[in-house]
Motif scaffolding. Structure first.
Motif, PDB file in Angstrom:
ATOM      1  N   ALA A   1      40.806  33.618 -67.861  1.00 24.44           N
ATOM      2  CA  ALA A   1      41.410  34.634 -68.736  1.00 24.44           C
ATOM      3  C   ALA A   1      41.568  35.949 -67.979  1.00 24.44           C
ATOM      4  CB  ALA A   1      40.529  34.825 -69.971  1.00 24.44           C
ATOM      5  N   ARG A   2      40.569  36.282 -67.160  1.00 23.83           N
ATOM      6  CA  ARG A   2      40.615  37.534 -66.387  1.00 23.83           C
ATOM      7  C   ARG A   2      41.771  37.492 -65.376  1.00 23.83           C
ATOM      8  NH1 ARG A   2      35.460  37.511 -65.599  1.00 23.83           N
ATOM      9  NH2 ARG A   2      35.529  36.658 -63.497  1.00 23.83           N
ATOM     10  N   VAL A   3      41.876  36.347 -64.690  1.00 24.11           N
ATOM     11  CA  VAL A   3      42.944  36.188 -63.687  1.00 24.11           C
ATOM     12  C   VAL A   3      44.314  36.303 -64.362  1.00 24.11           C
ATOM     13  CG1 VAL A   3      44.021  34.528 -62.111  1.00 24.11           C
ATOM     14  CG2 VAL A   3      41.546  34.821 -62.091  1.00 24.11           C
ATOM     15  N   LYS A   4      44.430  35.686 -65.523  1.00 25.65           N
ATOM     16  CA  LYS A   4      45.692  35.713 -66.268  1.00 25.65           C
ATOM     17  C   LYS A   4      46.014  37.152 -66.687  1.00 25.65           C
ATOM     18  CE  LYS A   4      47.651  32.495 -69.616  1.00 25.65           C
ATOM     19  NZ  LYS A   4      47.350  31.562 -70.690  1.00 25.65           N
ATOM     20  N   ARG A   5      44.964  37.853 -67.163  1.00 22.96           N
ATOM     21  CA  ARG A   5      45.144  39.248 -67.606  1.00 22.96           C
ATOM     22  C   ARG A   5      45.610  40.121 -66.448  1.00 22.96           C
ATOM     23  NH1 ARG A   5      40.231  39.278 -70.209  1.00 22.96           N
ATOM     24  NH2 ARG A   5      39.284  40.453 -68.526  1.00 22.96           N
TER      25      ARG A   5
ATOM     26  N   ALA B   1      47.042  39.174 -63.712  1.00 22.79           N
ATOM     27  CA  ALA B   1      48.385  38.800 -63.251  1.00 22.79           C
ATOM     28  C   ALA B   1      49.446  39.376 -64.197  1.00 22.79           C
ATOM     29  CB  ALA B   1      48.509  37.277 -63.205  1.00 22.79           C
ATOM     30  N   ALA B   2      49.103  39.458 -65.476  1.00 29.07           N
ATOM     31  CA  ALA B   2      50.067  39.961 -66.467  1.00 29.07           C
ATOM     32  C   ALA B   2      50.138  41.471 -66.455  1.00 29.07           C
ATOM     33  CB  ALA B   2      49.678  39.466 -67.852  1.00 29.07           C
ATOM     34  N   ALA B   3      49.086  42.132 -65.982  1.00 31.21           N
ATOM     35  CA  ALA B   3      49.010  43.599 -66.060  1.00 31.21           C
ATOM     36  C   ALA B   3      50.193  44.311 -65.401  1.00 31.21           C
ATOM     37  CB  ALA B   3      47.693  44.071 -65.488  1.00 31.21           C
ATOM     38  N   PRO B   4      50.590  43.946 -64.159  1.00 29.21           N
ATOM     39  CA  PRO B   4      51.709  44.651 -63.534  1.00 29.21           C
ATOM     40  C   PRO B   4      53.028  44.462 -64.294  1.00 29.21           C
ATOM     41  CG  PRO B   4      50.550  43.291 -61.932  1.00 29.21           C
ATOM     42  CD  PRO B   4      50.014  42.959 -63.277  1.00 29.21           C
ATOM     43  N   ILE B   5      53.194  43.237 -64.863  1.00 28.24           N
ATOM     44  CA  ILE B   5      54.418  42.955 -65.615  1.00 28.24           C
ATOM     45  C   ILE B   5      54.455  43.844 -66.868  1.00 28.24           C
ATOM     46  CG2 ILE B   5      55.710  41.159 -66.862  1.00 28.24           C
ATOM     47  CD1 ILE B   5      54.195  39.138 -64.991  1.00 28.24           C
ATOM     48  N   ALA B   6      53.298  43.941 -67.536  1.00 26.08           N
ATOM     49  CA  ALA B   6      53.217  44.751 -68.744  1.00 26.08           C
ATOM     50  C   ALA B   6      53.503  46.216 -68.441  1.00 26.08           C
ATOM     51  CB  ALA B   6      51.825  44.596 -69.369  1.00 26.08           C
ATOM     52  N   ALA B   7      53.052  46.640 -67.220  1.00 24.77           N
ATOM     53  CA  ALA B   7      53.237  48.038 -66.840  1.00 24.77           C
ATOM     54  C   ALA B   7      54.718  48.369 -66.630  1.00 24.77           C
ATOM     55  CB  ALA B   7      52.452  48.337 -65.582  1.00 24.77           C
ATOM     56  N   GLU B   8      55.492  47.359 -66.192  1.00 28.05           N
ATOM     57  CA  GLU B   8      56.922  47.590 -65.943  1.00 28.05           C
ATOM     58  C   GLU B   8      57.618  47.813 -67.226  1.00 28.05           C
ATOM     59  OE1 GLU B   8      58.327  44.244 -63.699  1.00 28.05           O
ATOM     60  OE2 GLU B   8      56.933  44.684 -62.081  1.00 28.05           O
TER      61      GLU B   8
END
Lengths: 306, 157
Positions: free
Chosen positions: A293-297, A299-306
């Motif tokens: 879950a942490r790895v997924k989070r 990995a998703a963080a930069p996309i969410a930031a865009e």
């Protein structure tokens, strides 16, 4: 004692000693990746000696049981038949895989096997860091099936010894990778480093004895990765080198848990390590799930930031 | 099949064997045990004298936070206190306390309620923090002589 025509372990002891000295020399003078901590090595070697005492104490019961089972064997198999050794090689390694896997997945057997994993180091003395109670908790029993089938007890003891001797040399950081074909089929230092890792990614993997094919077949194989260097030891590392604590801490934990909550005794004994009735502790599965879950989070963080 | 019979006989449990060879067998085991013990002392001494442990610098706040982040990645650390010897650290994370301490050339980490951590008895320049864990019953935190005893001083004062 069963009179062996050849005892692989006893024969290999001088080799064990020589290889430990060679590994230390390689680390000291030839810049090989070798790490030794004096008290850790001392603890590992003492546990190895303790294991031989356990064997001596249990030998009578085990030999008698083996011979009783053999007196009821189904097929006639001779030690002089070469194909019998080939069949036994695979059968023994297959049983080892499952016994070893159970040793990690059920707390009663983990309580014994944890000794072998409790070092924060991975060197040849770690190979000798053997449990003091694995015979007491019956980890030899599954091999009785082969004796019942007709394999003479001496063959089983010899093949077990061969497997143990093979598994000695794979406890090293000094060897990075073996040739690709060898890594594909055989258990190697790289595969076994993963087995001794405490990184969430690597937990509960690579249970092989000699052949890594069992892990590949049953979905427990994980490749060592350069971007996730192995950290050795157990999920919660030991707080010292007291030999009695090292040897029996998990047993003490089990007894404390059962005393506190006897109605969950079966769960404390046969649940996975880290099991608790209210789920407040962490098992390998929950640690891995949190890690995923942490790895997924992340990995998703930069996309969410865009 | 005399060879097979020899292989199948549990020699140590056979009365005739015990009568003839029992003492020799016991003696052989004692010799083997003694030789193994000597080999262990030699190997452990060589391992210690080689001085090839992991290189571990004394802890500071940043390195303590890094160890905690590795060990307990979901823990949000508010504050960290490092002991005078750089061998242990205590961190506060809400109502939870995290204690990390050196074991050889590595670390062990344990959590305990913060209220229990700060109530650990201060004896001279040291604090012994106890855990309910047979694998790590206690950690020792060295205080700097005459310095602020936080976080333990908060309770001791």
């Amino acid at each position: 004692m069963i009179d062996l025509p050849f005892d692989p372990i006893r024969t290999a002891i001088p080799l064990f000693i020589a290889l430990v000295l060679l590994e230390i020399a390689a680390g000291k003078w030839f810049r090989a990746k070798v790490v030794y901590e004096g008290r850790d090595a001392w603890t590992s070697l003492l546990l190895g000696l303790g294991n031989t005492i356990q064997t001596a104490l249990m030998l009578g019961i085990i030999a008698t049981t083996m011979l009783w089972v053999y007196s009821h064997h189904i097929f006639e198999i001779r030690m002089t038949w070469w194909w019998a050794w080939v069949v036994l090689f695979f059968a023994d390694d297959f049983i080892f895989y499952w016994v070893h896997r159970t040793s990690h997945e059920r707390r009663i057997w983990w309580a014994s096997h944890v000794n072998h994993h409790s070092s924060q180091h991975f060197n040849l003395t770690t190979a000798l860091r053997q449990p003091l109670t694995q015979l007491v908790v019956g980890q030899w029993v599954p091999w009785l099936f082969l004796i019942w089938m007709g394999f003479p007890p001496a063959m089983i003891v010899i093949q077990n010894g061969v497997s143990l001797v093979y598994q000695f040399w794979i406890h090293t950081e000094a060897i990075k990778k073996m040739p690709r074909w060898f890594e594909a089929v055989m258990n190697t230092p790289s595969h076994h480093r993963v087995h001794h890792a405490r990184n969430p990614r690597y937990l509960d993997a690579n249970y092989a004895g000699i052949l890594i094919i069992w892990d590949r077949m049953f979905g427990t194989f994980i490749e060592e990765r350069e971007d996730d260097p192995v950290r050795y030891g157990i999920v919660k590392n030991l707080g010292g080198f007291n030999i009695l604590r090292v040897a029996f801490h998990e047993w003490i934990g089990i007894f404390q848990d059962i005393a506190r909550s006897p109605k969950h005794a079966l769960g404390w004994l046969f649940g996975p390590p880290g099991w608790s009735p209210d789920g407040s502790r962490e098992t390998s599965a929950t640690i891995k799930a949190k890690w995923r879950a942490r790895v997924k989070r992340e990995a998703a963080a930069p996309i969410a930031a865009e | 099949m005399p060879q097979d019979r020899r292989i199948l006989t549990p020699v140590s449990t056979s009365p005739s064997f015990r009568a003839e060879w029992g003492d020799a067998l016991d003696q052989a085991y004692i010799i083997q045990f003694a030789v193994s013990a000597v080999a262990i002392v030699v190997l452990a001494s060589v391992a210690a004298l080689a001085r090839i442990p992991r290189k571990v610098a004394p802890l500071n706040e940043a390195s303590a936070r890094a160890v905690i982040a590795d060990e307990l990645p979901d823990t949000k650390v508010e504050r960290v206190w490092v002991d005078a010897a750089g061998r242990a650290a205590v961190a506060k994370s809400g109502a939870e306390g995290v204690v990390l301490f050196r074991v050889g050339d590595g670390f062990a980490v344990r959590s305990a309620p913060w209220s229990e951590v700060v109530q650990a008895p201060v004896k001279g320049e040291g604090v012994v923090i106890r855990f309910r864990d047979p694998a790590a019953p206690a950690a020792r935190f060295q205080l700097a002589p005459g310095a602020n005893r936080a976080p333990f001083a908060e309770v001791a004062a």
